[in-house]
Structures are given as C-alpha cells and as structure tokens.
Design a protein around this motif. Structure first.
Motif, PDB file in Angstrom:
ATOM      1  N   ASN A   4       1.032   9.499   0.930  1.00 50.95           N
ATOM      2  CA  ASN A   4       0.207  10.684   1.164  1.00 50.95           C
ATOM      3  C   ASN A   4       0.213  11.147   2.610  1.00 50.95           C
ATOM      4  O   ASN A   4       0.089  12.343   2.876  1.00 50.95           O
ATOM      5  N   TRP A   5       0.340  10.210   3.563  1.00 51.99           N
ATOM      6  CA  TRP A   5       0.165  10.573   4.968  1.00 51.99           C
ATOM      7  C   TRP A   5       1.280  10.117   5.901  1.00 51.99           C
ATOM      8  O   TRP A   5       1.422  10.662   6.998  1.00 51.99           O
ATOM      9  N   ASP A   6       2.082   9.149   5.508  1.00 52.48           N
ATOM     10  CA  ASP A   6       3.074   8.556   6.409  1.00 52.48           C
ATOM     11  C   ASP A   6       4.455   9.143   6.132  1.00 52.48           C
ATOM     12  O   ASP A   6       5.075   8.853   5.106  1.00 52.48           O
ATOM     13  N   VAL A   7       4.971   9.961   7.048  1.00 49.50           N
ATOM     14  CA  VAL A   7       6.280  10.594   6.843  1.00 49.50           C
ATOM     15  C   VAL A   7       7.407   9.574   6.841  1.00 49.50           C
ATOM     16  O   VAL A   7       8.512   9.865   6.346  1.00 49.50           O
ATOM     17  N   ASN A   8       7.152   8.392   7.392  1.00 49.24           N
ATOM     18  CA  ASN A   8       8.182   7.347   7.396  1.00 49.24           C
ATOM     19  C   ASN A   8       8.327   6.676   6.030  1.00 49.24           C
ATOM     20  O   ASN A   8       9.338   6.025   5.762  1.00 49.24           O
ATOM     21  N   GLN A   9       7.331   6.842   5.178  1.00 49.55           N
ATOM     22  CA  GLN A   9       7.333   6.169   3.883  1.00 49.55           C
ATOM     23  C   GLN A   9       8.391   6.734   2.947  1.00 49.55           C
ATOM     24  O   GLN A   9       9.145   5.989   2.314  1.00 49.55           O
ATOM     25  N   PRO A  60      -3.726  15.463   7.348  1.00 49.97           N
ATOM     26  CA  PRO A  60      -3.074  16.270   6.313  1.00 49.97           C
ATOM     27  C   PRO A  60      -2.131  15.421   5.460  1.00 49.97           C
ATOM     28  O   PRO A  60      -1.532  14.467   5.950  1.00 49.97           O
ATOM     29  N   ARG A  61      -2.026  15.778   4.209  1.00 50.10           N
ATOM     30  CA  ARG A  61      -0.984  15.158   3.382  1.00 50.10           C
ATOM     31  C   ARG A  61       0.370  15.752   3.789  1.00 50.10           C
ATOM     32  O   ARG A  61       0.445  16.844   4.350  1.00 50.10           O
ATOM     33  N   VAL A  62       1.454  15.010   3.479  1.00 47.31           N
ATOM     34  CA  VAL A  62       2.734  15.320   4.113  1.00 47.31           C
ATOM     35  C   VAL A  62       3.650  16.256   3.326  1.00 47.31           C
ATOM     36  O   VAL A  62       4.616  16.770   3.875  1.00 47.31           O
ATOM     37  N   PRO A  74       2.269  25.696   4.934  1.00 56.74           N
ATOM     38  CA  PRO A  74       1.183  25.657   5.917  1.00 56.74           C
ATOM     39  C   PRO A  74      -0.181  26.028   5.341  1.00 56.74           C
ATOM     40  O   PRO A  74      -1.210  25.729   5.958  1.00 56.74           O
ATOM     41  N   ALA A  75      -0.201  26.660   4.169  1.00 51.22           N
ATOM     42  CA  ALA A  75      -1.474  27.035   3.549  1.00 51.22           C
ATOM     43  C   ALA A  75      -2.058  25.911   2.699  1.00 51.22           C
ATOM     44  O   ALA A  75      -3.179  26.030   2.207  1.00 51.22           O
ATOM     45  N   ASP A  76      -1.307  24.831   2.515  1.00 56.73           N
ATOM     46  CA  ASP A  76      -1.815  23.664   1.792  1.00 56.73           C
ATOM     47  C   ASP A  76      -2.696  22.862   2.750  1.00 56.73           C
ATOM     48  O   ASP A  76      -2.207  22.231   3.681  1.00 56.73           O
ATOM     49  N   LYS A  77      -3.984  22.875   2.531  1.00 51.35           N
ATOM     50  CA  LYS A  77      -4.945  22.230   3.432  1.00 51.35           C
ATOM     51  C   LYS A  77      -5.437  20.887   2.888  1.00 51.35           C
ATOM     52  O   LYS A  77      -6.452  20.362   3.350  1.00 51.35           O
ATOM     53  N   SER A  78      -4.727  20.317   1.932  1.00 51.75           N
ATOM     54  CA  SER A  78      -5.165  19.041   1.373  1.00 51.75           C
ATOM     55  C   SER A  78      -5.080  17.933   2.419  1.00 51.75           C
ATOM     56  O   SER A  78      -4.165  17.904   3.247  1.00 51.75           O
ATOM     57  N   THR A  79      -6.045  17.037   2.385  1.00 49.76           N
ATOM     58  CA  THR A  79      -6.130  15.954   3.360  1.00 49.76           C
ATOM     59  C   THR A  79      -6.364  14.616   2.663  1.00 49.76           C
ATOM     60  O   THR A  79      -6.652  14.559   1.468  1.00 49.76           O
ATOM     61  N   ILE A  80      -6.240  13.566   3.441  1.00 50.20           N
ATOM     62  CA  ILE A  80      -6.467  12.212   2.963  1.00 50.20           C
ATOM     63  C   ILE A  80      -7.057  11.402   4.106  1.00 50.20           C
ATOM     64  O   ILE A  80      -6.790  11.687   5.280  1.00 50.20           O
ATOM     65  N   LYS A  81      -7.860  10.401   3.787  1.00 51.59           N
ATOM     66  CA  LYS A  81      -8.412   9.511   4.798  1.00 51.59           C
ATOM     67  C   LYS A  81      -7.836   8.114   4.558  1.00 51.59           C
ATOM     68  O   LYS A  81      -8.323   7.377   3.697  1.00 51.59           O
ATOM     69  N   PRO A  82      -6.765   7.749   5.282  1.00 51.13           N
ATOM     70  CA  PRO A  82      -6.118   6.453   5.058  1.00 51.13           C
ATOM     71  C   PRO A  82      -7.089   5.283   5.185  1.00 51.13           C
ATOM     72  O   PRO A  82      -7.955   5.270   6.060  1.00 51.13           O
ATOM     73  N   ALA A  83      -6.908   4.300   4.304  1.00 50.31           N
ATOM     74  CA  ALA A  83      -7.758   3.115   4.328  1.00 50.31           C
ATOM     75  C   ALA A  83      -7.159   2.015   5.190  1.00 50.31           C
ATOM     76  O   ALA A  83      -7.800   0.983   5.404  1.00 50.31           O
ATOM     77  N   ARG A  84      -5.934   2.243   5.689  1.00 49.71           N
ATOM     78  CA  ARG A  84      -5.290   1.240   6.525  1.00 49.71           C
ATOM     79  C   ARG A  84      -4.280   1.899   7.438  1.00 49.71           C
ATOM     80  O   ARG A  84      -3.997   3.083   7.320  1.00 49.71           O
ATOM     81  N   GLY A  85      -3.744   1.122   8.384  1.00 52.58           N
ATOM     82  CA  GLY A  85      -2.749   1.637   9.307  1.00 52.58           C
ATOM     83  C   GLY A  85      -3.364   2.273  10.536  1.00 52.58           C
ATOM     84  O   GLY A  85      -4.588   2.322  10.696  1.00 52.58           O
ATOM     85  N   PRO A  86      -2.535   2.826  11.433  1.00 52.81           N
ATOM     86  CA  PRO A  86      -3.027   3.404  12.690  1.00 52.81           C
ATOM     87  C   PRO A  86      -3.920   4.623  12.509  1.00 52.81           C
ATOM     88  O   PRO A  86      -4.663   4.989  13.423  1.00 52.81           O
ATOM     89  N   LEU A  87      -3.850   5.263  11.350  1.00 52.23           N
ATOM     90  CA  LEU A  87      -4.682   6.443  11.087  1.00 52.23           C
ATOM     91  C   LEU A  87      -5.900   6.106  10.223  1.00 52.23           C
ATOM     92  O   LEU A  87      -6.547   7.003   9.686  1.00 52.23           O
TER      93      LEU A  87
END
Length: 268
Positions: free
Chosen positions: A81-86, A126-128, A107-120
């Motif tokens: 959802n959030w890590d472009v390296n994944q 934003p989702r990727v 750019p109009a997709d405003k969906s977000t996520i709150k990671p439960a682990r990692g540096p973020l």
C-alpha cells in the motif's frame, strides 16, 4: 457590508478555483498515463513484442513477466500500500520509468494508509498506485481463469495480435477507484457484448476522480479522460474498504464503452 461583499466574491470564485484544480489534475493524470505507456511500449520493443501479464497466473516462475505484483487494500501491515520498493520498483517496467514513482498514480486519488510498521509507522501516507492493466492484455499469466464464460475472449500476448479492435481502441491502463483496486488488473466483464446489453455488469469499477471521469491509456500510446454517463458506474466510495467485485449493471453505457475497447471474441 465589506464582509458581505467578500463572502459573495468568495462564493463566486471558489467553484472556479476548484474546477481549475480538477482540470490541472486531469492534465497531470494524462501525462502519467502517457509516461507509463511509453515504458510499456519500450518494454515490448525490447522483448520481441511480448506483452506483460496483467496479473499472476498458475506458475510462480512467470511472476517476473507480470507488470506489477502485490495486493492493494487498507491493511496497515501490507507494505504494498505504501512502499514503492515492495512492488513498483520490482516491476519489469521500472527500468523504463525514468525513476518516477508518481506516474503510477492519478494525482486526484487521495487515498491514504497509516502503516503499522517500518519507518513510516503511524504516519498518514498516500497509497502508491491507482493504475491497473486491462485484464485481456496478458491475462492471469496468459489465461482468463474462466471470466466472462471462459475461453471465449481473446487475451493479447503479443503486440502484433492487437488488430481488433486495434491499438487505438484497446486500452491498456486505467485508473481504478480506491475501493476497487486490489491486484494489478482491471477486469472488464464481457458478458452481454455486443448484442445483449441487459446482461452487462462490472467485475471492477473505474475511477471517476475528474468530475465524473477517469483516465485511460491505449496501446497506440495515446491517453484520454473518459466521462462516465451512468450513475451506477460511480456509487459512493467505501472509505477504508473494498466494494464487491461483481456488480450487475444492465444496459450500462459505460460498461459497453469499456467492452468495445478491451478485447474481441476468439475466432473459431
């Protein structure tokens, strides 16, 4: 009196500002599509016109030929959802993307996520990805997995096979809604095409972030913003969740428009 005048002017200007912002996002969305389609075409040129799969198939060995892996959702433990390296930077298209991760998302997709682990961890980010690939371009590892009757509709595996409906009328990438995107494909249900529109429906829903419209890009390289006509194509968003995969929508002009631009029946 001055305050009242300012309030009136603000009321008149705000819709224009919002419209200009939406138009700007639409232009950027088209540019993202063009850039990612250029990457897709360059990959094809370097690989004897072989097309990437829209999603994984039965053999894990073929995963290296899938345009993007991973599963998008709202699970805070899922780095897709959030890590472009994944997933994104492991895509076969990544070497052709000019190191630009932004072209994978509207750019109009405003969906977000709150990671439960990692540096973020615990940050709202934003989702990727919002783009998905036409299922009938590559399929599930070259198969249709029984969709729309199974074995009825062509899956394009080589660029030179895209004769009907033709490169200019076969979409490859499409922006999906935040509550419909999951794996890397957008599956158009071909049921009912071309002469039984009462049977049409959706497997997936396209995005409608641009004033009831969404972005698509086609095999010839051009992109466009398509304005949807049927309200059933744009049901209320399920925030933080996923909408059902199978949605009957008889006589939906938007479904028919997509059907006309994704595949054709296998000739007997």
């Amino acid at each position: 009196m001055v305050i009242a005048i300012i309030a009136i002017l603000a009321g008149l200007l705000l819709p224009s500002v919002a419209k200009a912002k939406t138009k700007g996002q639409g232009i950027q969305c088209l540019n993202n599509h063009r850039q990612l389609m250029l990457a897709w075409r360059l990959y094809n040129d370097d690989n004897n016109d072989r097309l990437l799969f829209a999603s994984p198939g039965r053999d894990p060995k073929d995963d290296r030929y899938v345009w993007v892996l991973g599963w998008m959702d709202f699970d805070p433990t899922n780095p897709s959802n959030w890590d472009v390296n994944q997933d994104i930077k492991r895509s076969p298209l990544w070497p052709y993307c000019g190191n630009s991760v932004g072209i994978w998302k509207c750019p109009a997709d405003k969906s977000t996520i709150k990671p439960a682990r990692g540096p973020l961890k615990r940050q709202v980010v934003p989702r990727v990805r919002s783009m998905s690939m036409n299922l009938w371009v590559g399929g599930f590892g070259g198969e249709d997995f029984g969709l729309s009757g199974g074995g009825v509709w062509r899956i394009y595996l080589k660029a030179n096979e895209m004769i009907d409906p033709g490169p200019a009328r076969t979409f490859v990438l499409l922006d999906m809604r935040e509550d419909s995107i999951d794996i890397g494909n957008f599956a158009t249900d071909m049921t009912g095409w071309p002469d039984q529109p009462s049977q049409t429906g959706f497997y997936d829903l396209p995005a409608s972030y641009h004033n009831r419209a969404g972005g698509l890009s086609f095999a010839d390289g051009h992109s466009e913003i398509k304005r949807w006509l049927d309200e059933r194509t744009m049901p209320p968003l399920v925030k933080g969740g996923l909408i059902p995969d199978i949605l009957p929508s008889p006589n939906n002009k938007d479904v028919i428009w997509l059907q006309e631009r994704c595949t054709r029946k296998i000739k007997e």
